[in-house]
Design an enzyme around this catalytic site. Structure first.
Site, PDB file in Angstrom:
ATOM      1  N   LYS A 101     -21.011 -22.869   8.484  1.00 44.47           N
ATOM      2  CA  LYS A 101     -21.440 -24.011   9.293  1.00 44.47           C
ATOM      3  C   LYS A 101     -22.228 -25.010   8.438  1.00 44.47           C
ATOM      4  O   LYS A 101     -21.658 -25.646   7.589  1.00 44.47           O
ATOM      5  CB  LYS A 101     -22.226 -23.489  10.500  1.00 44.47           C
ATOM      6  CG  LYS A 101     -21.525 -22.303  11.221  1.00 44.47           C
ATOM      7  CD  LYS A 101     -20.251 -22.741  11.871  1.00 44.47           C
ATOM      8  CE  LYS A 101     -19.288 -21.647  12.299  1.00 44.47           C
ATOM      9  NZ  LYS A 101     -19.709 -20.313  12.557  1.00 44.47           N
TER      10      LYS A 101
ATOM     11  N   TYR B 297     -23.412 -15.874  19.641  1.00 43.82           N
ATOM     12  CA  TYR B 297     -22.029 -16.273  19.367  1.00 43.82           C
ATOM     13  C   TYR B 297     -21.104 -15.194  19.968  1.00 43.82           C
ATOM     14  O   TYR B 297     -21.401 -13.995  19.868  1.00 43.82           O
ATOM     15  CB  TYR B 297     -21.842 -16.415  17.855  1.00 43.82           C
ATOM     16  CG  TYR B 297     -20.391 -16.466  17.457  1.00 43.82           C
ATOM     17  CD1 TYR B 297     -19.543 -17.436  17.993  1.00 43.82           C
ATOM     18  CD2 TYR B 297     -19.864 -15.542  16.561  1.00 43.82           C
ATOM     19  CE1 TYR B 297     -18.196 -17.470  17.651  1.00 43.82           C
ATOM     20  CE2 TYR B 297     -18.525 -15.576  16.210  1.00 43.82           C
ATOM     21  CZ  TYR B 297     -17.700 -16.542  16.767  1.00 43.82           C
ATOM     22  OH  TYR B 297     -16.369 -16.580  16.435  1.00 43.82           O
TER      23      TYR B 297
ATOM     24  N   ARG C 227     -16.466  -7.191  -6.601  1.00 45.11           N
ATOM     25  CA  ARG C 227     -16.879  -6.684  -5.271  1.00 45.11           C
ATOM     26  C   ARG C 227     -18.364  -6.330  -5.266  1.00 45.11           C
ATOM     27  O   ARG C 227     -19.047  -6.451  -4.260  1.00 45.11           O
ATOM     28  CB  ARG C 227     -16.037  -5.467  -4.858  1.00 45.11           C
ATOM     29  CG  ARG C 227     -16.577  -4.744  -3.625  1.00 45.11           C
ATOM     30  CD  ARG C 227     -15.562  -3.871  -2.910  1.00 45.11           C
ATOM     31  NE  ARG C 227     -14.840  -2.996  -3.811  1.00 45.11           N
ATOM     32  CZ  ARG C 227     -15.345  -1.891  -4.375  1.00 45.11           C
ATOM     33  NH1 ARG C 227     -16.580  -1.500  -4.130  1.00 45.11           N
ATOM     34  NH2 ARG C 227     -14.602  -1.171  -5.193  1.00 45.11           N
TER      35      ARG C 227
ATOM     36  N   ASP D  59     -30.495 -14.753  13.383  1.00 49.87           N
ATOM     37  CA  ASP D  59     -29.337 -15.539  12.971  1.00 49.87           C
ATOM     38  C   ASP D  59     -29.794 -16.991  12.924  1.00 49.87           C
ATOM     39  O   ASP D  59     -30.072 -17.599  13.960  1.00 49.87           O
ATOM     40  CB  ASP D  59     -28.187 -15.335  13.970  1.00 49.87           C
ATOM     41  CG  ASP D  59     -26.918 -16.073  13.562  1.00 49.87           C
ATOM     42  OD1 ASP D  59     -27.025 -17.121  12.910  1.00 49.87           O
ATOM     43  OD2 ASP D  59     -25.820 -15.605  13.926  1.00 49.87           O
TER      44      ASP D  59
HETATM   45  N1  LCS Z   1     -23.397 -16.578  14.031  1.00 47.28           N
HETATM   46  C1  LCS Z   1     -23.301 -17.726  14.724  1.00 47.28           C
HETATM   47  C2  LCS Z   1     -24.514 -18.301  15.371  1.00 47.28           C
HETATM   48  C3  LCS Z   1     -22.058 -18.359  14.827  1.00 47.28           C
HETATM   49  O1  LCS Z   1     -21.998 -19.495  15.518  1.00 47.28           O
HETATM   50  C4  LCS Z   1     -20.922 -17.776  14.221  1.00 47.28           C
HETATM   51  C5  LCS Z   1     -19.572 -18.395  14.331  1.00 47.28           C
HETATM   52  C6  LCS Z   1     -21.072 -16.581  13.524  1.00 47.28           C
HETATM   53  C7  LCS Z   1     -22.328 -16.015  13.443  1.00 47.28           C
HETATM   54  C8  LCS Z   1     -19.909 -15.908  12.839  1.00 47.28           C
HETATM   55  O2  LCS Z   1     -19.693 -16.534  11.624  1.00 47.28           O
HETATM   56  P1  LCS Z   1     -18.248 -16.638  10.907  1.00 47.28           P
HETATM   57  O3  LCS Z   1     -17.783 -15.245  10.690  1.00 47.28           O
HETATM   58  O4  LCS Z   1     -17.368 -17.393  11.815  1.00 47.28           O
HETATM   59  O5  LCS Z   1     -18.581 -17.345   9.635  1.00 47.28           O
HETATM   60  N2  LCS Z   1     -19.508 -19.399  15.295  1.00 47.28           N
HETATM   61  C9  LCS Z   1     -18.435 -20.067  15.660  1.00 47.28           C
HETATM   62  C10 LCS Z   1     -18.425 -20.997  16.711  1.00 47.28           C
HETATM   63  O6  LCS Z   1     -19.373 -21.275  17.439  1.00 47.28           O
HETATM   64  N3  LCS Z   1     -17.244 -21.545  16.800  1.00 47.28           N
HETATM   65  O7  LCS Z   1     -16.346 -20.972  15.921  1.00 47.28           O
HETATM   66  C11 LCS Z   1     -17.060 -19.989  15.127  1.00 47.28           C
END
Ligand code: LCS
Length: 401
Positions: free
Chosen positions: A216, A116, A63, A191
């Protein structure tokens, strides 16, 4: 054994492929092993005590730290041009860690509204419950220093933005926001999920913290969830001490290993995503049934100039609106066969989805309107297929709309 030393700084493409430090294994693996262990042996009671009080180097408990996760952190710090990084279990946990380390009850921060959907509801609802206020600025008004500064007071702890923003592909000027943040002695958090460090390096443009949904483009294969925070050593240490060690958003070593594997092809994949993204955006833009295409690589995009300045290329994400609005959009999403109807992005496969009812259903209609997220907007994450096959798929679907 004689070895030459590199005679020039390594390019980003080379850093993407090469490991960041030597792996100490007797088997001399090319690829670092996965350290699937929750805990670590101490050589003696004094050795264990020394690691705990920081006088000896070593791992204690996964952790808190793990060699495979540490390799990913080191790699991401290099690729973003930061001093240190923390890998987390998801992008959301990275964003929560940053927000909750920097702001305490009674504090506020300034963020663009176009985010997001999960980030928006974290800020707008969950942080609000903790008395941390998000002061949202609409994309159309976040363009001048005065507009941003009007929201800053002595309890403002950071500025936050996505660029390109999810799902509208809105572009914000990192240098402008970074200069406002520096003037007020607070960090700008960017971000960088949509761009990846291959296309955009916010720390070089005035940001102090970068967050990623590594899920992503960094992973790139649609098989893992993860997040990363990159910054200077002091901020990363603060996030570890004030948040990560206690809330425990640790990334699994197996996922870290898969991210290290995925990142090796980041440059190649991003080149293809960008070239196909531009080609498909241009094709959609010329289609009689398409009302609007949002892609920063099109000269008609309001952020094209800033995007040219702060990005290497324009990415693989685009959004579009068709004549006939949401009803026509639904026909298209149901008709495509190669594009996959799914959220997430940055994968090998082209993904199509409807933000208003899916990724951005966390916004109310009024909040979406303010953020510029049209009810009929369709988002496309352009994959690695032959773009002509994607165009043929979209063409057939548009014929039905
Ligand atoms: N930041 C951005 C720009 C994102 O597009 C997402 C998730 C996150 C943070 C959060 O990340 P995660 O916890 O999912 O790894 N975006 C998504 C989307 O556009 N479609 O499904 C998830």
């Amino acid at each position: 054994m004689k070895q030459t030393k590199p005679t020039r700084p390594l390019s980003l493409e080379t850093q993407i492929v090469h490991g960041v430090h030597t792996v100490h294994t007797t088997s001399l693996d090319l690829v670092a092993p996965i350290h699937m262990t929750s805990t670590y042996r101490f050589q003696s009671a004094d050795h264990g005590a020394g690691i705990f009080d920081g006088t000896e180097e070593g791992f204690v408990y996964t952790r808190i730290g793990n060699p495979t996760v540490a390799l990913l952190q080191e790699k991401m710090a290099v690729l973003e041009g930061g001093e240190a990084a923390i890998a987390t279990a998801s992008g959301m946990s990275a964003i929560a860690a940053v927000g909750l380390s920097l702001a305490k009850p009674g504090d506020n921060f300034v963020s663009c509204t176009t985010l997001y959907g999960g980030t928006f509801s974290l800020f707008n609802r969950h942080f609000k419950d903790l008395s941390i206020e998000s002061r949202f600025i609409a994309p159309s008004t976040g363009r001048t220093a005065e507009q941003i500064e009007a929201l800053i007071d002595d309890r403002t702890r950071f500025l936050y933005m996505e660029t390109p923003a999810n799902p509208t592909l809105d572009i914000l000027d990192i240098r402008l926001w970074g200069s406002v943040a520096q003037k007020h002695g607070i960090p700008l958090v960017v971000d960088n999920t949509f761009a990846s460090p291959y296309l955009q390096r916010p720390l070089e443009l005035g940001a102090e913290i970068v967050v990623h949904s590594a899920t992503k483009y960094l992973g790139g294969h649609g098989d893992i969830i993860g997040g990363v925070i990159v910054s200077n050593a002091a901020i990363i240490d603060r996030i570890r001490q004030e948040y990560a060690h206690h809330y425990g958003p640790a990334m699994s070593p197996f996922n870290a290993w898969l991210f290290l594997r995925g990142i090796k092809t980041l440059a190649l994949r991003m080149e293809r995503h960008c070239d196909s993204g531009l080609r498909i955006a241009q094709w959609l833009d010329a289609h009689p049934k398409v009302d609007a295409v949002h892609y920063p690589g099109l000269p008609s995009h309001p952020g094209h100039g800033v995007a040219r300045d702060q990005m290497r290329k324009f990415g693989g994400m685009l959004a579009f609106e068709v004549k006939g609005g949401l009803a026509a959009g639904k026909t298209i999403m149901n008709a495509v066969s190669l594009c996959i109807l799914a959220v997430s992005l940055g994968d090998c496969e082209t993904l199509i989805q409807h933000p208003a009812s899916m990724t951005h259903a966390t916004y109310t209609p009024a909040e979406r309107k303010e953020a510029g997220i049209g009810e009929g907007l369709i988002r496309l994450s352009v994959g690695l297929e032959d773009p002509d096959d994607i165009i043929a798929d979209l063409e057939g679907a548009l014929d039905l709309a």
